[in-house]
Design an enzyme around this catalytic site. Structure first.
Site, PDB file in Angstrom:
ATOM      1  N   ASN A  21       0.713  -1.162   0.066  1.00  0.00           N
ATOM      2  CA  ASN A  21       0.316   0.056   0.570  1.00  0.00           C
ATOM      3  C   ASN A  21       0.965   1.605   0.197  1.00  0.00           C
ATOM      4  O   ASN A  21       1.233   1.647   1.303  1.00  0.00           O
ATOM      5  CB  ASN A  21      -0.945  -0.511   1.352  1.00  0.00           C
ATOM      6  CG  ASN A  21      -1.902   0.772   1.224  1.00  0.00           C
ATOM      7  OD1 ASN A  21      -1.670   1.851   0.821  1.00  0.00           O
ATOM      8  ND2 ASN A  21      -2.697   1.568   2.188  1.00  0.00           N
ATOM      9  N   LYS A  69      -0.186   4.139  -0.157  1.00  0.00           N
ATOM     10  CA  LYS A  69      -0.863   5.302   0.463  1.00  0.00           C
ATOM     11  C   LYS A  69      -0.669   6.831  -0.417  1.00  0.00           C
ATOM     12  O   LYS A  69      -0.584   6.277  -2.184  1.00  0.00           O
ATOM     13  CB  LYS A  69       0.025   5.915   1.294  1.00  0.00           C
ATOM     14  CG  LYS A  69      -0.435   4.193   2.545  1.00  0.00           C
ATOM     15  CD  LYS A  69      -0.239   4.417   4.401  1.00  0.00           C
ATOM     16  CE  LYS A  69      -0.615   2.891   4.966  1.00  0.00           C
ATOM     17  NZ  LYS A  69      -0.035   3.095   6.420  1.00  0.00           N
ATOM     18  N   HIS A 114      -9.282   0.910   4.828  1.00  0.00           N
ATOM     19  CA  HIS A 114      -8.708   1.340   5.520  1.00  0.00           C
ATOM     20  C   HIS A 114      -9.144   2.332   6.986  1.00  0.00           C
ATOM     21  O   HIS A 114      -9.503   3.207   6.216  1.00  0.00           O
ATOM     22  CB  HIS A 114      -7.615   2.044   4.609  1.00  0.00           C
ATOM     23  CG  HIS A 114      -6.062   1.721   5.251  1.00  0.00           C
ATOM     24  ND1 HIS A 114      -6.071   2.935   6.198  1.00  0.00           N
ATOM     25  CD2 HIS A 114      -5.150   1.120   4.916  1.00  0.00           C
ATOM     26  CE1 HIS A 114      -4.201   2.613   6.738  1.00  0.00           C
ATOM     27  NE2 HIS A 114      -3.980   1.135   5.666  1.00  0.00           N
ATOM     28  N   GLU A 162      -7.053   4.792   7.977  1.00  0.00           N
ATOM     29  CA  GLU A 162      -6.719   6.510   7.772  1.00  0.00           C
ATOM     30  C   GLU A 162      -8.423   7.060   6.358  1.00  0.00           C
ATOM     31  O   GLU A 162      -8.341   7.906   6.444  1.00  0.00           O
ATOM     32  CB  GLU A 162      -5.795   6.232   6.228  1.00  0.00           C
ATOM     33  CG  GLU A 162      -3.890   6.109   7.232  1.00  0.00           C
ATOM     34  CD  GLU A 162      -3.323   5.652   7.110  1.00  0.00           C
ATOM     35  OE1 GLU A 162      -3.351   5.012   5.729  1.00  0.00           O
ATOM     36  OE2 GLU A 162      -1.908   4.559   7.302  1.00  0.00           O
ATOM     37  N   GLU A 212      -5.646  -4.944  10.848  1.00  0.00           N
ATOM     38  CA  GLU A 212      -4.423  -4.001  10.960  1.00  0.00           C
ATOM     39  C   GLU A 212      -4.673  -3.347  12.640  1.00  0.00           C
ATOM     40  O   GLU A 212      -5.756  -1.930  12.568  1.00  0.00           O
ATOM     41  CB  GLU A 212      -4.251  -2.747   9.958  1.00  0.00           C
ATOM     42  CG  GLU A 212      -4.210  -3.223   8.176  1.00  0.00           C
ATOM     43  CD  GLU A 212      -3.716  -2.859   7.559  1.00  0.00           C
ATOM     44  OE1 GLU A 212      -2.706  -2.329   7.001  1.00  0.00           O
ATOM     45  OE2 GLU A 212      -4.364  -1.331   7.306  1.00  0.00           O
ATOM     46  N   GLY A 223       2.794   2.255  11.287  1.00  0.00           N
ATOM     47  CA  GLY A 223       3.603   3.249  10.400  1.00  0.00           C
ATOM     48  C   GLY A 223       4.030   3.113  12.169  1.00  0.00           C
ATOM     49  O   GLY A 223       5.471   4.408  12.521  1.00  0.00           O
ATOM     50  N   SER A 227       3.569  -2.301  10.628  1.00  0.00           N
ATOM     51  CA  SER A 227       5.104  -2.459  10.867  1.00  0.00           C
ATOM     52  C   SER A 227       5.469  -3.544  10.367  1.00  0.00           C
ATOM     53  O   SER A 227       6.387  -4.048  11.402  1.00  0.00           O
ATOM     54  CB  SER A 227       5.349  -1.586  12.284  1.00  0.00           C
ATOM     55  OG  SER A 227       4.613   0.074  12.253  1.00  0.00           O
TER      56      SER A 227
HETATM   57  P1  13P Z   1       2.878   0.081   7.539  1.00  0.00           P
HETATM   58  O1  13P Z   1       3.666  -1.012   7.175  1.00  0.00           O
HETATM   59  O2  13P Z   1       3.775   1.625   7.944  1.00  0.00           O
HETATM   60  O3  13P Z   1       2.758   0.171   9.264  1.00  0.00           O
HETATM   61  O4  13P Z   1       1.130   0.813   7.489  1.00  0.00           O
HETATM   62  C1  13P Z   1       0.569  -0.405   7.220  1.00  0.00           C
HETATM   63  C2  13P Z   1      -1.190   0.291   6.344  1.00  0.00           C
HETATM   64  O5  13P Z   1      -1.229   1.320   7.147  1.00  0.00           O
HETATM   65  C3  13P Z   1      -0.972  -0.490   5.795  1.00  0.00           C
HETATM   66  O6  13P Z   1      -2.615  -0.439   4.282  1.00  0.00           O
END
Ligand code: 13P
Length: 274
Positions: free
Chosen positions: A31, A33, A120, A122, A191, A197, A237
């Protein structure tokens, strides 16, 4: 006695889930993003293609790259004819019309997408509701796209002991009135919001427990119709050192990778260590 029979039934379901419901293949999703410009995304795709071409990777691993909308067509073009599949980071449930800023799932499909990330955290953080996510899941399946549905609790929810309830609720809502046709697939990504992150993933025992809850919830919704068609993956992560903690579990078949997917070498190491 009643409790005992409930837990035996639950255990039976869980075992059935582990041995019958898990698909044979593994899946690793990148992803990207909103982290790369279009030219950076193209360069990243080219680097990745070159590196994957030189690497021996098990053919039972599905590799999915999810660039942003602007880069999607060019990235799809770069990977055309390769084993790499393309996913979008969202998609709208209506076919066409006065929906400023939205992208239709049929256009995404026509642009080379086979997957779409939905729900997601976010996006949920920006106000996306379970009802909207459910509409998108149903529309994605109707358009022949595989939804990658993200679920997971916040740190506060976990502290309050709500983790399982939150995850169950999100799975039930996302799959409300979803019927799977033969060959249709669904990916559910666990997740935990608070580790995304952070550089610090959860432990494998925690991931195993969450995957049991998700597996049980999908069984509640689908009963027998989902044999081999629901994959549960972990996100938060993930890196080359910890990937095996998750993909080594009997009920987790891959990962959704954010930060560590932005470097081709690191991402290929994750795939190799699966
Ligand atoms: P990270 O791997 O940066 O923690 O992000 C995970 C994520 O949100 C994947 O969709």
């Amino acid at each position: 006695m009643v409790n005992c029979s409930i837990s035996i039934k639950r255990w039976y379901h869980i075992c059935k889930y582990e041995f019958i419901f898990m698909p044979e293949y593994k899946i690793i999703v990148a992803n990207w993003k909103m982290q790369l410009t279009v030219s950076e995304a193209k360069q990243q795709a080219l680097n990745l293609k070159k590196l994957l071409g030189k690497s021996k990777i098990d053919k039972n691993i599905e590799i999915v790259i999810c660039p942003d909308f602007l880069s999607l067509v060019e990235v799809a073009d770069i990977f055309k004819g390769s084993r790499v599949k393309i996913g979008a980071q969202d998609g709208f449930y209506e076919e066409a019309g006065a929906y400023t800023g939205q992208i239709s799932l049929s256009d995404l499909k026509a642009s080379g997408c086979q997957y779409v990330i939905l729900g997601h955290s976010e996006k949920r953080n920006l106000g996306e509701t379970d009802i909207v996510i459910n509409k998108k899941v149903r529309a994605a399946l109707a358009h022949g796209l595989t939804p990658i549905i993200c679920v997971g609790e916040t740190f506060e929810e976990r502290k309050e002991g709500q983790k399982d309830l939150v995850v169950m609720h999100q799975v039930y809502q996302a799959l409300h009135e979803v019927r799977l046709k033969p060959k249709q697939k669904i990916v559910i990504a666990y997740e935990p919001v608070w580790v995304i992150g952070s550089g610090q993933a959860i432990g494998s025992a925690d991931a195993y427990d969450a995957a049991l809850v998700i597996g049980q919830s999908t069984l509640d919704v689908f009963e027998k119709e989902s044999h081999g068609s629901v994959s549960i993956i972990y996100g938060g992560s993930v890196n080359p050192e910890n990937i095996k903690d998750f993909t080594g579990l009997p009920n987790i078949s891959g990962a959704l990778v954010g930060g560590a997917s932005l470097d081709a070498k690191t991402f290929v190491s994750i795939i190799k260590n699966i």
